[in-house]
Design an enzyme around this catalytic site. Structure first.
Site, mmCIF file in Angstrom:
data_model
loop_
_atom_site.group_PDB
_atom_site.id
_atom_site.type_symbol
_atom_site.label_atom_id
_atom_site.label_comp_id
_atom_site.label_asym_id
_atom_site.label_seq_id
_atom_site.Cartn_x
_atom_site.Cartn_y
_atom_site.Cartn_z
ATOM 1 N N LYS A 1 13.069 -6.943 2.344
ATOM 2 C CA LYS A 1 13.878 -7.736 3.345
ATOM 3 C C LYS A 1 15.317 -7.236 3.471
ATOM 4 C CE LYS A 1 11.204 -12.121 3.019
ATOM 5 N NZ LYS A 1 11.438 -13.611 2.460
ATOM 6 N N PRO B 1 0.760 -1.256 0.164
ATOM 7 C CA PRO B 1 0.159 0.122 -0.066
ATOM 8 C C PRO B 1 0.930 1.029 -0.035
ATOM 9 C CG PRO B 1 -0.669 -1.417 1.675
ATOM 10 C CD PRO B 1 0.607 -2.039 1.290
ATOM 11 N N SER C 1 9.845 -18.601 3.792
ATOM 12 C CA SER C 1 10.987 -18.249 3.335
ATOM 13 C C SER C 1 11.993 -18.478 4.744
ATOM 14 C CB SER C 1 10.887 -16.985 3.232
ATOM 15 O OG SER C 1 10.309 -16.149 4.253
HETATM 16 N N1 LIG Z 1 7.060 7.689 -6.320
HETATM 17 C C1 LIG Z 1 6.353 8.574 -5.849
HETATM 18 N N2 LIG Z 1 6.348 10.030 -6.184
HETATM 19 C C2 LIG Z 1 5.629 10.946 -5.548
HETATM 20 N N3 LIG Z 1 4.621 10.627 -4.698
HETATM 21 C C3 LIG Z 1 4.413 9.266 -4.524
HETATM 22 C C4 LIG Z 1 5.083 8.309 -5.008
HETATM 23 N N4 LIG Z 1 4.678 7.077 -4.583
HETATM 24 C C5 LIG Z 1 3.581 7.405 -3.841
HETATM 25 N N5 LIG Z 1 3.217 8.648 -3.781
HETATM 26 C C6 LIG Z 1 2.185 9.499 -3.285
HETATM 27 O O1 LIG Z 1 1.837 8.625 -2.009
HETATM 28 C C7 LIG Z 1 0.408 8.782 -1.896
HETATM 29 C C8 LIG Z 1 -0.214 7.357 -1.692
HETATM 30 O O2 LIG Z 1 -0.122 6.888 -3.056
HETATM 31 P P1 LIG Z 1 -1.535 6.008 -3.659
HETATM 32 O O3 LIG Z 1 -2.499 6.160 -3.072
HETATM 33 O O4 LIG Z 1 -1.287 5.930 -4.998
HETATM 34 O O5 LIG Z 1 -0.876 4.404 -3.331
HETATM 35 P P2 LIG Z 1 -1.240 3.036 -3.718
HETATM 36 O O6 LIG Z 1 -0.127 2.177 -3.925
HETATM 37 O O7 LIG Z 1 -2.451 3.135 -4.572
HETATM 38 O O8 LIG Z 1 -1.861 2.396 -2.112
HETATM 39 P P3 LIG Z 1 -3.014 1.280 -2.138
HETATM 40 O O9 LIG Z 1 -2.449 -0.022 -2.395
HETATM 41 O O10 LIG Z 1 -3.306 1.399 -0.390
HETATM 42 O O11 LIG Z 1 -4.172 1.422 -2.981
HETATM 43 C C9 LIG Z 1 -0.359 9.330 -2.989
HETATM 44 O O12 LIG Z 1 -0.378 10.925 -2.684
HETATM 45 C C10 LIG Z 1 0.834 9.453 -3.922
HETATM 46 O O13 LIG Z 1 1.005 10.574 -4.810
#
Ligand SMILES: Nc1ncnc2c1ncn2[C@@H]1O[C@H](COP(=O)(O)OP(=O)(O)OP(=O)(O)O)[C@@H](O)[C@H]1O
EC number: 3.4.21.53
Length: 827
Positions: free
Chosen positions: A749, A386, A706
């Site tokens: 990890k 997430p 693992s």
């Molecule tokens: N590499 C990155 N650069 C800039 N902002 C990022 C980056 N990765 C994540 N974010 C920011 O982190 C926040 C959470 O990201 P997002 O909701 O897209 O996560 P997700 O992977 O879809 O989570 P989930 O699996 O819970 O849905 C957003 O505001 C996103 O813009």
């Protein structure tokens, strides 16, 4: 926010705009003397403020007599709030000593002998002496005047604008609230009146309101009021969040249906036959649409049918809402794709830090689409923990492609009908989420995010099969939603799925997907994301400028390490928001605040640290090995402890181990017993000792294969009495043939191992490619050993010689417990 809607309603009703309010404030001090005697009326539920209207219901006969007299003579009365709601205030002790004089503007006799009055507050007063308590309270008073602050001061202006901003936010969170309030606020020029107006409507207890009444300095009152409003805002936000969650589509649909029905019944009562008009209107709308013949035929046929029905029949509104859906759906409405890959790359780069592999794969995908002029192709699935940006990346892809964006969360979806729609005969029938998504996007080729694909369950029907139909390029040209009934072409839609896990995605569905893995971020990557994206975004959202506030790198790292435990950056984003808000509040309240947040400020702003990272701890005992674990919130190191006690060869496993992990432990143990010659272990020890394997953090469930080689290493160490080398960790599955198999979650990890102070890591040869994918600069001080068989693990992990107080297996029967064996818990 505002508890007493009538109060505000009354204000609007009677003010006829603003002049009345203003005039009354100006005239307030005109015709009263100092230290006059005044009849007092206790108010149970609210505080009356100068310039503000308040309704009040009276029950007590003698008080009603008095009030009527005052009303008839046009006199004034003193209103004082009661200290407690549940008593009838009859003595001076029951009421506050500061109140407001009032005129009675209206008096209405209610049928049950009660009387309702409308009061208008005039001037504040202080009770000097209570002259009488019966038949009603009479007191000598002195009038109080408010001190108006310097309205030009910077602080004063900041307070006024913060109050107005907060109220605007509060109103936007409460759609049921009359928008006139905002208008009214913008037009109140008298700051005292503004604060009293807001104070009277505050959703707070009577004591807090009384406190506001008793502050005579307007700036100070404004500051205290702002505190209450900000608290209200927090509560309202929370309430809105909860409401949004429970407000389902069905409720909305039923609501729309109900409203429509009500209008119709009303029209029928008025003798207007509007239904035919309604159908004609829909027909006319249909004429304007450019839709396939088959769809048009269906539409007109349904309207003909509706025409023949009584508007009161249950089917009528279903047919109408169906026709409306057909009209609202985009039929062959396509946006033009941006095929400029350079520009697409730029959009992806400006919105997301790092993620090179993912971005590259996305660009390849778009390039192929450009070359083939075809949007058919694999369905992408962004897979990872997430908060790593899966969903927001989808949004960027839509932006890069210049397509509309729509997201449907599949989390908790368990009914096929939620994908495919409900039958029209079903009560509250509606289209499925796919058609609804298309309807909301307003385009036939949006980027369609299917969020949390791994969270669907199949309680009713087979949602996965329905999704397969949606995603299959061979079938989705003519997708039939059960409610819509006519085929809809989904073939130009770009579907992108997201998932946190792969094993819960039904295999047939998984087969269709091209999985793009997004790993968790390293601390360095998180720092860059926070610095370049999250902190500036939060600062902007909270109304601060770069010149107002900045943050030091070490402070960000402190937040990452001590206040978050996650692979992604979602919690980090929240914590940074909290930091910015706290500073913003201090600025407005003119309290000291840091212009640049340092590491030390983080603790004072965010409170005590929430997490300690699990760190390497040296042990002097054999039987302890360090494994590496993957958790949904990132990697961690894992201690495995093994101990022997005199017994008959019983094996005990503890620490909430899942079935797969238990089986790994048994495999490791059996392999060891079958290969005692490898390590020179006398066979008889297995019969004379009981073995206990424990994985600390006993309350946290653990599973997976693992830990296989770590379990083996712990046992080998225990039975050979050779300690595991310092700062060595390992991960890998073990087989009964002694092979070491590759495992997943390597990046998380390894980063956890580094954080915990590990220096060497043992893992399967086949995991080498995963290590190569990690940025070398993040792992440069770690040494990796790639192995194929457990014999190599023994060589690499165990000290060459036994511990000093090593067990002498020949005398086991005489001594119950041996040094170096029984105290692993003192690690
Ligand atoms: N590499 C990155 N650069 C800039 N902002 C990022 C980056 N990765 C994540 N974010 C920011 O982190 C926040 C959470 O990201 P997002 O909701 O897209 O996560 P997700 O992977 O879809 O989570 P989930 O699996 O819970 O849905 C957003 O505001 C996103 O813009």
């Amino acid at each position: 926010m505002f508890k007493n809607m009538t109060l505000l309603g009354t204000l609007i009703e009677h003010s006829d705009g603003l002049p009345l309010l203003e005039t009354n404030m100006k005239n307030m001090h005109k015709d009263h003397n100092q230290d006059a005697s005044l009849t007092l009326l206790a108010s149970k539920y609210n505080v009356l403020f100068p310039g503000i209207y308040m309704p009040m219901t009276l029950e007590n006969a003698s008080i009603i007599r008095l009030v009527k007299k005052v009303y008839e003579t046009g006199g004034i009365i003193g209103i004082v709030a009661q200290k407690k709601e549940d008593v009838e205030a009859t003595s001076a002790q029951d009421i506050f000593t500061i109140g407001t004089t009032a005129r009675i503007l209206k008096l209405i006799n209610l049928p049950d002998e009660r009387v309702r009055i409308l009061l208008q507050g005039e001037e504040k007063f202080q009770i000097e002496d209570v002259i009488a308590e019966t038949p009603y309270l009479l007191a000598s008073i002195s009038r109080l005047k408010d001190k108006t602050s310097n309205t030009q001061s910077k602080h004063f202006k900041a307070v006024v604008s913060s109050i107005k901003e907060t109220v605007a936010k509060l109103i936007s969170l409460q759609p049921e609230f009359p928008t006139e309030i905002k208008l009214l606020l913008d037009n109140i020029n008298d700051f005292n009146l503004l604060t009293y107006f807001l104070a009277s409507g505050l959703d707070t207890d009577i004591k807090s309101k009384q406190k506001l009444l008793e502050i005579h300095d307007s700036k100070k009152r404004g500051t205290v009021l702002l505190k209450y409003l900000l608290k209200d805002l927090e509560v309202s936000k929370l309430r809105k969040k909860i409401q949004d969650k429970v407000h389902t589509d069905i409720e909305q649909l039923q609501h729309d249906f109900y409203i429509r029905r009500q209008i119709k019944v009303l029209q029928e009562e008025l003798g207007e036959n509007e239904f035919e008009d309604e159908i004609d209107e829909l027909r006319a709308e249909g004429e304007k649409k450019q839709w396939p013949k088959e769809v048009a035929d269906y539409f007109y046929k349904a309207l003909d049918k509706a025409e023949r029905l009584s508007p009161n029949s249950a089917d009528y509104p279903v047919l109408i809402s169906h026709a409306e859906l057909m009209l609202e759906l985009p039929w062959s409405v396509y946006t033009t794709d941006n095929m400029d890959l350079k520009m697409a790359k730029k959009v992806l780069d400006t919105e997301h830090y790092g993620l090179e592999k993912v971005k590259e794969r996305l660009l390849e995908y778009l390039a192929v689409r450009k070359l083939t002029q075809n949007m058919k192709g694999p369905i992408l699935c962004l897979y990872g923990p997430p908060g790593v940006g899966k969903t927001s990346l989808g949004k960027s892809i839509a932006k890069a492609l210049n397509r509309k964006y729509v997201k449907v969360s599949l989390g908790g979806l368990h009914d096929e009908a939620e994908i495919r729609g409900h039958r029209k005969t079903y009560v509250g029938a509606m289209p499925g989420r796919i058609i609804k998504g298309i309807q909301n996007s307003g385009s036939s080729n949006p980027v369609f995010m299917l969020d949390e694909l791994d969270k669907i369950t199949d309680l009713r029907g087979d949602p996965a099969a329905a999704l397969l139909e949606v995603l299959d390029p061979e079938q989705n040209q003519a997708f039939v939603d059960t409610f819509l009934e006519v085929p809809y072409d989904l073939s130009k839609v770009l579907f992108i799925a997201t998932a946190n896990q792969l094993d819960t995605i039904p295999p047939a569905l998984r087969d269709r997907l091209e999985i793009i893995e997004i790993n968790g971020y390293t601390i360095e990557e998180k720092l860059q994301i926070a610095k370049k994206y999250l902190f500036p975004k939060q600062r902007k959202e909270n109304g601060l400028k770069a010149t107002d506030l900045s943050i030091h790198d070490t402070a960000i790292v402190k937040v990452i390490e001590s206040y978050t435990r996650e692979s992604g950056v979602r919690e980090l984003d929240r914590k940074l928001a909290s930091l910015v808000r706290k500073v913003g509040k201090a600025m407005v309240l003119e309290e000291p605040y840091p212009k640049k947040i340092h590491k030390e400020d983080v603790i004072s702003l965010l409170g005590i640290e929430l997490f300690d990272q699990e760190m390497y701890q040296q042990t002097h005992l054999p039987g302890v090995a360090i494994g590496l674990a993957w958790t949904p919130v990132g990697g961690d190191i894992l201690f495995i402890e093994a101990i022997l006690s005199a017994g008959k060869g019983k094996l005990t496993l503890s620490g909430q181990l899942g079935d797969v992990m238990k089986e790994s432990a048994m495999t490791a143990f059996t392999y060891l017993k079958a290969n005692t010659n490898l390590l020179g272990i006398p066979d008889k020890v297995f019969e004379s000792y009981d073995l206990h394997i424990h994985l600390p953090a006993g309350a946290v469930p653990k599973d997976g294969p693992s830990a296989g080689i770590t379990l083996f290493a712990a046992l080998a160490s225990l039975y050979t009495q050779r300690k595991v080398k310092d700062k060595v960790a390992m991960t890998g599955e073990i087989t009964l043939r002694g092979k070491v198999l590759p495992v997943g979650g390597i990046k998380e990890k390894i980063l956890a191992a580094k954080r915990a102070g590990i220096k060497e890591v043992i893992l399967s040869k086949e995991n080498k490619k995963d290590i190569q994918e990690i940025k070398q600069k993040d792992i440069q001080d770690l040494k990796f050993h790639y192995v194929e068989f457990v014999e190599e693990v023994i060589q690499l992990a165990l000290q060459p010689s036994k511990v000093e107080a090593a067990k002498d297996w020949s005398i086991t029967k005489k001594r119950k417990q041996q040094p170096g064996i029984g105290h692993v818990s003192t690690l």
